[in-house]
Design a protein around this motif. Structure first.
Motif, PDB file in Angstrom:
ATOM      1  N   LEU A 147       3.659 -83.404  53.453  1.00  0.00           N
ATOM      2  CA  LEU A 147       4.542 -83.675  52.487  1.00  0.00           C
ATOM      3  C   LEU A 147       4.180 -84.116  50.975  1.00  0.00           C
ATOM      4  O   LEU A 147       4.489 -83.819  49.489  1.00  0.00           O
ATOM      5  CB  LEU A 147       5.848 -83.386  52.841  1.00  0.00           C
ATOM      6  CG  LEU A 147       7.296 -83.919  51.854  1.00  0.00           C
ATOM      7  CD1 LEU A 147       7.386 -82.419  52.034  1.00  0.00           C
ATOM      8  CD2 LEU A 147       8.323 -85.178  52.216  1.00  0.00           C
ATOM      9  N   ARG A 204       2.862 -81.658  48.558  1.00  0.00           N
ATOM     10  CA  ARG A 204       3.445 -80.879  47.431  1.00  0.00           C
ATOM     11  C   ARG A 204       3.928 -82.072  46.472  1.00  0.00           C
ATOM     12  O   ARG A 204       4.401 -81.384  45.190  1.00  0.00           O
ATOM     13  CB  ARG A 204       4.685 -80.786  48.798  1.00  0.00           C
ATOM     14  CG  ARG A 204       5.450 -79.862  47.813  1.00  0.00           C
ATOM     15  CD  ARG A 204       5.664 -78.337  47.916  1.00  0.00           C
ATOM     16  NE  ARG A 204       6.690 -77.675  47.573  1.00  0.00           N
ATOM     17  CZ  ARG A 204       7.204 -77.789  45.997  1.00  0.00           C
ATOM     18  NH1 ARG A 204       6.356 -78.457  45.446  1.00  0.00           N
ATOM     19  NH2 ARG A 204       8.483 -77.107  46.350  1.00  0.00           N
ATOM     20  N   PHE A 260      -0.350 -73.646  47.735  1.00  0.00           N
ATOM     21  CA  PHE A 260       0.730 -74.372  47.250  1.00  0.00           C
ATOM     22  C   PHE A 260       2.115 -74.307  48.752  1.00  0.00           C
ATOM     23  O   PHE A 260       3.206 -75.317  47.769  1.00  0.00           O
ATOM     24  CB  PHE A 260       1.068 -73.447  46.170  1.00  0.00           C
ATOM     25  CG  PHE A 260       2.398 -73.841  44.786  1.00  0.00           C
ATOM     26  CD1 PHE A 260       3.028 -73.497  44.293  1.00  0.00           C
ATOM     27  CD2 PHE A 260       1.090 -75.406  44.165  1.00  0.00           C
ATOM     28  CE1 PHE A 260       4.085 -74.515  43.138  1.00  0.00           C
ATOM     29  CE2 PHE A 260       1.910 -76.098  43.244  1.00  0.00           C
ATOM     30  CZ  PHE A 260       3.568 -75.536  42.834  1.00  0.00           C
ATOM     31  N   ASN A 261       2.480 -73.876  48.568  1.00  0.00           N
ATOM     32  CA  ASN A 261       4.187 -73.052  49.183  1.00  0.00           C
ATOM     33  C   ASN A 261       3.519 -73.952  50.752  1.00  0.00           C
ATOM     34  O   ASN A 261       5.179 -74.030  51.094  1.00  0.00           O
ATOM     35  CB  ASN A 261       4.130 -71.313  49.507  1.00  0.00           C
ATOM     36  CG  ASN A 261       5.093 -71.281  48.508  1.00  0.00           C
ATOM     37  OD1 ASN A 261       6.029 -72.208  47.903  1.00  0.00           O
ATOM     38  ND2 ASN A 261       4.755 -70.285  48.200  1.00  0.00           N
ATOM     39  N   PRO A 268       3.250 -77.123  52.575  1.00  0.00           N
ATOM     40  CA  PRO A 268       4.087 -77.943  52.470  1.00  0.00           C
ATOM     41  C   PRO A 268       5.416 -77.834  52.791  1.00  0.00           C
ATOM     42  O   PRO A 268       5.329 -78.411  53.772  1.00  0.00           O
ATOM     43  CB  PRO A 268       3.170 -79.125  51.390  1.00  0.00           C
ATOM     44  CG  PRO A 268       2.384 -78.630  51.231  1.00  0.00           C
ATOM     45  CD  PRO A 268       2.528 -77.132  51.035  1.00  0.00           C
ATOM     46  N   PHE A 269       5.773 -76.875  51.651  1.00  0.00           N
ATOM     47  CA  PHE A 269       6.886 -76.853  51.773  1.00  0.00           C
ATOM     48  C   PHE A 269       7.697 -76.256  52.746  1.00  0.00           C
ATOM     49  O   PHE A 269       8.433 -76.159  53.769  1.00  0.00           O
ATOM     50  CB  PHE A 269       6.941 -75.756  50.358  1.00  0.00           C
ATOM     51  CG  PHE A 269       8.954 -75.412  50.286  1.00  0.00           C
ATOM     52  CD1 PHE A 269       9.939 -74.120  51.063  1.00  0.00           C
ATOM     53  CD2 PHE A 269      10.128 -75.884  50.066  1.00  0.00           C
ATOM     54  CE1 PHE A 269      11.265 -74.408  50.853  1.00  0.00           C
ATOM     55  CE2 PHE A 269      10.985 -76.401  50.376  1.00  0.00           C
ATOM     56  CZ  PHE A 269      11.823 -74.897  50.326  1.00  0.00           C
ATOM     57  N   CYS A 321       9.810 -69.377  49.099  1.00  0.00           N
ATOM     58  CA  CYS A 321       8.772 -69.313  48.784  1.00  0.00           C
ATOM     59  C   CYS A 321       8.289 -68.264  47.744  1.00  0.00           C
ATOM     60  O   CYS A 321       7.118 -68.149  46.797  1.00  0.00           O
ATOM     61  CB  CYS A 321       7.506 -69.088  49.602  1.00  0.00           C
ATOM     62  SG  CYS A 321       7.377 -70.634  51.335  1.00  0.00           S
ATOM     63  N   LEU A 332      14.097 -81.024  49.704  1.00  0.00           N
ATOM     64  CA  LEU A 332      12.835 -80.589  50.740  1.00  0.00           C
ATOM     65  C   LEU A 332      13.867 -81.353  52.095  1.00  0.00           C
ATOM     66  O   LEU A 332      12.805 -82.175  52.966  1.00  0.00           O
ATOM     67  CB  LEU A 332      11.954 -81.865  50.271  1.00  0.00           C
ATOM     68  CG  LEU A 332      11.621 -81.613  48.793  1.00  0.00           C
ATOM     69  CD1 LEU A 332      10.401 -82.846  48.347  1.00  0.00           C
ATOM     70  CD2 LEU A 332      10.350 -80.440  48.896  1.00  0.00           C
ATOM     71  N   SER A 392      -6.376 -78.829  48.518  1.00  0.00           N
ATOM     72  CA  SER A 392      -5.011 -79.895  47.322  1.00  0.00           C
ATOM     73  C   SER A 392      -6.657 -81.186  47.672  1.00  0.00           C
ATOM     74  O   SER A 392      -6.441 -81.999  47.122  1.00  0.00           O
ATOM     75  CB  SER A 392      -3.976 -80.366  48.639  1.00  0.00           C
ATOM     76  OG  SER A 392      -3.503 -79.500  48.280  1.00  0.00           O
TER      77      SER A 392
END
Lengths: 273, 329, 275
Positions: free
Chosen positions: A108, A111, A145-146, A148-149, A199, A268, C23
């Motif tokens: 998380l 993110r 990018f997406n 973790p979400f 997403c 979140l 990351s």
């Protein structure tokens, strides 16, 4: 009396929220002479579709549109493909010394990295790998990018399914993977759909990464395409607002579909909306 | 302060939750609204509290008409089923809140809080938060908050149903004692008929938004106004037997059993027995109907054994088959 | 049966691989970049433009956050209290937040245009002299104009979160307060707000995190101008990296931004854990 005032206030807020959007739509439908007429015309003007034709006909906006669609679709699918099993792994298995939560928190936290921090290295990395200005390169970045979400949202949904259901299936002879596919996923379908929608929307709206990682006309996404017109000398507002209107439509449609989970997604998962 | 309800009606959509209810509770009286879920008792209570406004009817408290008044202007206190304590305030602040709202001087509030807390055995808990307390303790805090301002009436919405069985019985006695001391008119809602019987001066049995009978526990038990009341009050329920000339009601304790044939007694077979320790519940079958009876603990009865029974002649209740109401003798 | 590796690990592995390479590795790369020129970090302290960008970012964050919070709370309470039409108003109020930020910025550029824009047009209609209202083109008004756009766009976010928080409050303590004699304002102050605190904290932290790294709207509205009047830290980093190709220094600056974000995200995690 008090109720009337309340509805008045709510209506004013509603109008303030919608007005700029409505205005944009009118600009996209007005002839050039009318766009900046004084006094401002809210209704009753001559409607023309020339800007839409121009934007998506002669201009490259249809290419941008296609790029955005592909990008959103690919990155969302990839994020789900990798993220859903990860979420399942975190939610369902025994982890020593609280590692499950720790990994979840770490995922998380990625993110929360400001994109600008990773963008310079990513730019350089992609340049070296010759993945700049390519759909593939951008898709990879968006997936990261997406991810973790997806993990965070789906974990919450998996947590809500009682373990006994899979245990019963496995006693009946089902494998772990089978239990996930055939038993659990159908149960979290609405959550899965909402996550997918989020997403898609994030990928669709994204600007910074696309701006920096795509510089050629062929590779630009819709937001970047719109922005590139803005920085030009002579701005064709009609075409640009037409593109803007088209850019916002899918989002509005999608958002209304995922309305139920909007709060959960935005916070979140901290607030059950 | 007497509490008087006249013609209270409340609709939700097309459904009438409360239908023309009238009753008068005397000063210091403990009135229980008893009925199954959905009968309108909680809605009625909320209307008295001012949390809902009735569609029709009036409420008079201590002679004044409070029908249109806001909850906070009615000088009524309420104890909720879930206690409704303020989670972020400590116990002392919870109890003192009604006085704080009325802007009483802090010193006075402090003294009153200690006073009431002592009365309910809460002195050692004053600094704690609600989540640190047990169910029974929270219950007492809710009570303390209600009594601190000496309201004109108490309203209680199933305050004991979240407690475990033993605690419930304990708190029942405490409540009754407290109410007797304070002598404030109390309206108490419950679906538990044992609670109603033990606590009330008078019981209002409700069903489908209407009051079926408003009378002392004794009368409700011994002279039920209709078959609904007859079967709702008393456990195990009264037996209702369809006869050609009406419905006959007999309470299980009024069914006499004998393992030996007796003159003029009717024959039957034992259907099932439930040994309770202090007594035995016996269900017998006369071929067409089952009849529940109470038997002394020692009686040994086998399945399907032959048995003779008789109803105590002075304990028969007769009900009209069409209106289901009690036949006036 | 002792396992060296927990069974769930294999399920999580692909995700970890992706995240580490996209990351974490870039983060390390970034460190290397910034250290390539040791003067990078000391330059941060003397760079006036960086300081100015920092100030502008802080001002923008504080102002936008405050207004968005107060407006969002007021709207949440207002809409919540309506008997009917809640869903209708809510849907409309959410629109600004759902748009691609670029599109919202485009719309507002149109609105803000001093000569032909809708805003000055409307004001002129009611008789205002709009000569001085330069909105985003004016040195003094640019930042405020940008803040206004953000307020328009993101107040719905706070509205939504606070609304959900309000609905999660159990009704019983509120009813008890009514019976205890408290009026509407008192109930709000004594019971509602304290119970809303965790949600408020969450919403503020989430929004603050996004505000410090704001980029999209400003890029479209003013490109950081006029001059550097609306150049926030993100925009300065962008300019340094992609106009002046000074990747090392840009990387160094981005760490400052990272530090600020980490502060907020730490707070966020704490609030979320405690729920």
């Amino acid at each position: 009396m008090k109720t009337a005032l309340k509805y008045l206030a709510a209506s004013i807020a509603f109008i303030v929220a919608i007005a700029p959007v409505y205005w944009l739509i009118t600009i996209s439908l007005k002839r050039e002479v009318d766009q900046f007429a004084y006094p401002p015309q809210w209704a009753g003007f001559v409607v023309t579709l020339e800007h839409y034709k121009e934007a998506f006909g002669s201009s490259s906006f249809s290419a941008y549109f296609l790029n955005s669609v592909l990008l959103a679709g690919i990155s969302t699918s990839a994020a789900l493909l990798i993220g859903v099993p990860a979420a399942y792994g975190l939610a369902r298995f025994e982890w020593p010394a609280n590692w499950g939560d720790r990994i979840g928190d770490w995922i998380l936290s990625t993110r929360m990295l400001p994109p600008i921090v990773t963008i310079v290295p990513l730019f350089l990395m992609l340049r070296e790998a010759r993945l700049l200005n390519s759909l593939v390169g951008l898709s990879i970045v968006y997936t990261a990018f997406n991810l973790p979400f997806v993990v965070w949202m789906m974990r919450g949904f998996f947590d809500e399914v009682p373990r006994e259901i899979e245990e019963a299936a496995m006693l009946d002879g089902e494998s772990r993977v089978g239990a996930l596919l055939r038993i659990v996923l159908p149960l979290v379908k609405p959550g899965l759909a909402a996550t997918a929608v989020f997403c898609l929307v994030v990928a669709w709206n994204e600007f910074l990464f696309a701006l920096i990682l795509t510089q050629t006309e062929a590779a630009m996404t819709l937001p970047v395409g719109i922005a590139s017109r803005v920085t030009q000398y002579e701005i064709k507002w009609g075409a640009m607002s037409a593109a803007g209107v088209v850019a916002m439509l899918p989002v509005l449609v999608f958002a209304s579909a995922a309305q139920k989970y909007l709060v959960r997604g935005l916070s979140l998962g901290a607030v059950k909306g | 302060m007497p509490l008087e309800l006249t013609g209270i009606t409340k609709k939700f959509g097309s459904r009438e939750a409360v239908s023309g209810v009238s009753l008068r509770a005397e000063d210091g009286e403990f009135v229980v609204l008893l009925g199954p879920s959905g009968c309108g008792k909680s809605t009625l209570l909320r209307i008295i509290a001012g949390l809902e406004i009735s569609d029709a009817g009036s409420i008079r408290l201590a002679g004044a008409d409070v029908t249109q008044r806001e909850a906070r202007d009615r000088d009524i206190a309420m104890v909720f089923q879930s206690y409704a304590l303020y989670p972020h305030m400590n116990i002392a602040q919870n109890i003192g809140y009604p006085l704080r709202v009325r802007k009483r001087p802090p010193a006075e509030i402090d003294a009153e809080v200690k006073n009431v807390a002592a009365r309910l055995g809460l002195t050692s808990l004053l600094a704690n938060l609600p989540r640190q307390l047990s169910g029974g303790e929270r219950q007492r805090v809710a009570l303390a908050r209600a009594i601190i301002r000496r309201p004109k009436a108490f309203l209680m919405d199933e305050p004991l149903s979240n407690l475990d069985a033993r605690l419930r019985v304990e708190m029942r006695a405490e409540l009754k004692h407290l109410q007797h001391e304070l002598r404030i008119v109390t309206i108490y809602v419950t679906h538990d008929q044992a609670e109603a019987m033990t606590l009330a001066h008078r019981i209002a049995v409700m069903r489908d938004g209407k009051i079926q009978q408003f009378d002392t526990p004794s009368n409700v038990y011994h002279r039920p106004a209709n078959t609904f009341v007859a079967q709702f009050v008393g456990s195990p329920s009264m037996n209702l037997i369809e006869k050609p000339d009406g419905i006959l009601g007999v309470r299980p304790e009024d069914v006499q059993l004998s393992q030996v044939e007796q003159p003029d007694w009717s024959p039957a077979r034992v259907y099932v027995t439930e040994e309770m320790g202090n007594e035995t519940i016996v269900i017998i079958s006369d071929g067409s109907t089952n009849i529940t009876a109470r038997a002394p603990a020692g009686m040994k009865l086998d399945f399907d054994a032959r048995i003779w029974y008789r109803f105590r002649p002075e304990k028969l209740h007769w009900f009209d088959p069409s209106t289901r109401s009690r036949r006036i003798e | 049966m002792k396992r060296r590796v927990p069974e769930g690990f294999w399920w999580v592995l692909p995700a970890l691989v992706v995240l580490v390479s996209l990351s974490i590795y870039p983060l390390i790369y970034s460190v290397k970049l910034s250290l390539s020129n040791p003067g990078n970090f000391s330059r941060l302290f003397s760079d006036r433009l960086f300081a100015a960008a920092g100030v502008q970012t802080i001002v923008l964050t504080a102002a936008a956050l405050t207004v968005e919070f107060l407006l969002g709370l007021a709207l949440a309470v207002l809409i919540d209290s309506l008997a009917r039409g809640r869903a209708f108003f809510r849907t409309g109020l959410l629109v600004p937040m759902l748009l691609p930020p670029v599109v919202a910025a485009v719309a507002w550029r149109l609105i803000y245009n001093p000569q032909f824009g809708m805003l000055n047009g409307m004001l002129r209609q009611i008789g205002f002299n709009t000569e001085w209202l330069t909105w985003t083109s004016g040195q003094n008004s640019a930042l405020a104009s940008v803040i206004l756009v953000d307020v328009w766009e993101w107040t719905p976010f706070l509205f939504l979160l606070l609304s959900a928080g309000l609905q999660a409050i159990p009704p019983e303590p509120l009813e008890a307060a009514r019976i205890d004699g408290a009026g509407a304002w008192r109930i709000f102050r004594d019971v509602t707000l304290p119970l809303l605190k965790p949600t408020i904290l969450l919403a503020l932290l989430l929004r603050a995190m996004d505000l410090v790294r704001i980029f999209d709207q400003i890029f479209i509205l003013t490109q950081g101008g006029p001059g550097t009047a609306t150049e926030t830290v993100s925009l300065y980093i962008y300019r340094t990296a992609f106009r002046f190709s000074n990747f090392g220094y840009a990387a160094a600056m981005s760490f400052v931004l990272l530090a600020a974000t980490m502060l907020f995200s730490r707070g966020l995690m704490r609030v979320m854990r405690s729920r």
